[in-house]
Design a protein around this motif. Structure first.
Motif, short mmCIF file in Angstrom:
data_model
loop_
_atom_site.label_atom_id
_atom_site.label_comp_id
_atom_site.label_asym_id
_atom_site.label_seq_id
_atom_site.Cartn_x
_atom_site.Cartn_y
_atom_site.Cartn_z
N SER A 151 0.74 -1.71 0.25
CA SER A 151 0.08 -0.32 -0.04
C SER A 151 0.80 1.29 -0.06
O SER A 151 0.21 2.40 -0.44
CB SER A 151 -1.05 -0.57 1.29
N SER A 152 2.24 1.32 0.47
CA SER A 152 2.75 2.35 0.48
C SER A 152 4.02 1.40 1.05
O SER A 152 4.34 0.31 0.70
CB SER A 152 2.94 2.71 1.14
N ASP A 153 5.06 2.47 0.75
CA ASP A 153 6.84 2.41 1.47
C ASP A 153 6.87 2.21 2.43
O ASP A 153 6.96 2.93 2.89
CB ASP A 153 7.58 3.54 0.43
N PRO A 154 7.49 1.15 2.67
CA PRO A 154 8.06 0.83 3.96
C PRO A 154 8.86 2.13 4.82
O PRO A 154 8.99 1.86 5.79
CB PRO A 154 8.14 -0.81 3.85
N SER B 45 6.70 4.58 5.73
CA SER B 45 5.99 4.27 6.37
C SER B 45 5.92 3.43 7.44
O SER B 45 4.66 2.01 7.38
CB SER B 45 4.41 4.16 5.74
N PRO B 46 6.88 2.97 8.02
CA PRO B 46 7.22 1.28 8.59
C PRO B 46 6.12 1.11 9.86
O PRO B 46 6.11 -0.20 9.81
CB PRO B 46 8.70 2.05 9.41
N ASN B 47 4.98 1.80 10.26
CA ASN B 47 4.13 1.00 11.05
C ASN B 47 2.72 1.21 10.33
O ASN B 47 2.12 0.94 11.16
CB ASN B 47 4.28 1.96 12.23
N TRP C 209 -1.64 -8.81 5.04
CA TRP C 209 -1.00 -8.14 6.08
C TRP C 209 -0.84 -6.77 6.04
O TRP C 209 0.54 -6.27 5.86
CB TRP C 209 0.19 -9.11 6.44
N LYS C 210 -0.58 -6.24 7.55
CA LYS C 210 -0.95 -5.10 8.02
C LYS C 210 0.06 -5.22 9.19
O LYS C 210 1.08 -5.98 9.83
CB LYS C 210 -2.09 -4.22 8.82
N SER C 211 1.56 -4.19 8.53
CA SER C 211 2.22 -3.38 9.74
C SER C 211 2.09 -3.84 11.04
O SER C 211 1.24 -3.51 12.00
CB SER C 211 2.72 -2.23 9.42
N GLY C 212 2.62 -4.88 12.18
CA GLY C 212 1.88 -5.10 13.47
C GLY C 212 1.87 -5.52 13.25
O GLY C 212 1.55 -6.47 14.66
N ASP C 213 1.07 -6.74 12.36
CA ASP C 213 0.13 -7.44 12.33
C ASP C 213 1.24 -9.50 12.98
O ASP C 213 2.30 -9.26 12.22
CB ASP C 213 -0.41 -8.07 12.22
N THR C 214 0.60 -10.05 13.79
CA THR C 214 0.88 -11.04 13.87
C THR C 214 0.94 -12.22 12.67
O THR C 214 1.30 -13.26 12.93
CB THR C 214 1.21 -11.98 15.33
#
Length: 412
Positions: free
Chosen positions: A174-177, A180-182, A199-204
């Motif tokens: 969706s965007s550049d990690p 937008s790391p979080n 998968w969304k950043s921070g999800d397990t």
């Protein structure tokens, strides 16, 4: 008070000349930069900093005739040099190969190329990994995501018949990690029935979107939702912000042409219009009994609001625009910003191997491996670069994201 005033006056009159910092100090700063974009920014400060950066660029095999322009896809191509596998870049607009020897895996199929990152699925651990090919450091250019459990489960069911490389059809970000790391999302199409997962950043764990036989061909991210196009050309909206993810069909279907196979891609234009590109393919047995796919043309449609139900209407021309499409990357550009990029054209990778058939049988389909451009005004398809089949395991479009428009001048 006098001493205070004198100190203030003395301090305010001191203006360090950043342009002429000692070379050893500049080298220390430069050695801490691993992203190519950061190195280019460093070299763009002034002539002295550019001269200091010259050795670092030469070490990375970068030269002054290489042009890296923002937001225009280049082709990442595998090659062999001195019996060793390497990856280089091919500039489509300039017709040149840049011998960069990029530090990216050679034997992996890239399931996606998005926002400057390559995406791969490990065949043993089933971990999804993001790799920034323009990062010349240690581990900061690599992001490991949780294992993709759907691949693990299917592997256990199919055993030796499981083809991991083609289990995931396509993956996008969706965007550049890096910026937008979080707050970024990875979305992918997977499995025999081409389902959706995210998968969304921070999800397990991964989120799976399930419904009856969707057969998704392409997808994109828009305002917290996944927009996908299925085998019938219908646009599907999936809201992944809610649990479980909801979905609905928001457009009419759009069938292909009789007597052809087709692949579908969706992109969003700068004005927000959603464009569906239908790639027409024809199969023929040109090499013994092995069927081969050939790209014979493209037809375009844009989404038009029609009260509650949206419909697709034909588009005759892209005007000054151009499309880049492939199994791992789709993008629209305005050609006036990129000299050498042909307007009203579709650039495509035509080493085409059907991901579904490859998943089931690695030798079922083949194709001539080349990069082509279809000029929509007359329908003529022109080959612009051939890939050597015996060494080309995979190639893909990759977008170089940098805040300067071109490689710093002054290098010879």
């Amino acid at each position: 008070m006098k001493s205070t005033k004198a100190l203030t006056t003395s301090s305010s009159s001191f203006e360090p000349d950043w342009a002429w910092l000692p070379r050893n100090l500049l080298f220390m700063v430069l050695n801490k930069l691993f992203l190519l974009s950061d190195m280019i920014r460093f070299a763009s400060v002034c002539s002295h900093w550019r001269f200091v950066a010259k050795d670092r660029f030469e070490q990375l095999n970068l030269h002054g005739n290489m042009h890296f322009t923002r937001n225009i896809p280049m082709l990442l191509i595998p090659a062999i040099e001195n019996d060793s596998p390497i990856h280089n870049l091919f500039s489509i607009t300039r017709g040149e190969i840049y011998d960069l020897r990029l530090p990216v895996p050679y034997t992996k199929r890239y399931i996606g190329s998005s926002h400057g990152w390559l995406i791969i699925l490990d065949e043993v651990s089933f971990v999804v990994t993001l790799i920034n090919p323009f990062y010349f450091g240690n581990s900061q250019g690599i992001i490991h995501l949780p294992p993709f459990i759907a691949a693990l489960d299917t592997s256990e069911e199919e055993g030796q018949d499981f083809n991991c490389e083609y289990f995931v059809r396509k993956a996008i970000l969706s965007s550049d990690p890096a910026t937008s790391p979080n707050d970024y999302v990875l979305m992918l199409i997977y499995g025999e029935f081409q389902l959706l997962a995210s998968w969304k950043s921070g999800d397990t764990h991964w989120t799976y979107v399930n419904w009856e036989v969707p057969l998704i061909y392409d997808l994109m991210y828009s305002h917290g939702q996944i927009l996908a196009v299925d085998i019938l050309g219908q646009l599907i909206s999936c809201d992944i912000r809610v649990k479980p993810a909801s979905h609905s069909i928001v457009s009419d279907h759009l069938l292909g042409m009789l007597g052809t196979f087709c692949r579908r891609y969706i992109v969003k234009l700068p004005d927000g219009t959603i464009l569906q590109t239908v790639r027409l393919l024809r199969a023929c047995k040109c090499n013994k009994d092995v069927p081969a796919f050939f790209t014979i043309g493209f037809v375009l449609y844009k989404l038009l609001d029609n009260n509650d139900r949206k419909k697709w209407i034909s588009v005759e021309s892209l005007g000054e625009g151009a499309l880049f499409v492939g199994d791992n990357h789709s993008q629209y550009v305005i050609t006036s910003n990129f000299p050498g990029c042909a307007p009203n054209s579709v650039y495509f990778t035509d080493y085409y191997e059907d991901a579904d058939s490859k998943r089931l049988n690695s030798y079922h389909f083949t194709a001539h491996r080349y990069i082509g451009v279809c000029h929509l005004d007359d329908g003529i398809i022109r080959r612009i670069f051939y890939l050597v089949e015996k060494i080309c395991l995979d190639s893909c479009f990759v977008t170089y994201l940098v805040t300067v428009n071109a490689y710093p001048s002054g290098f010879t």
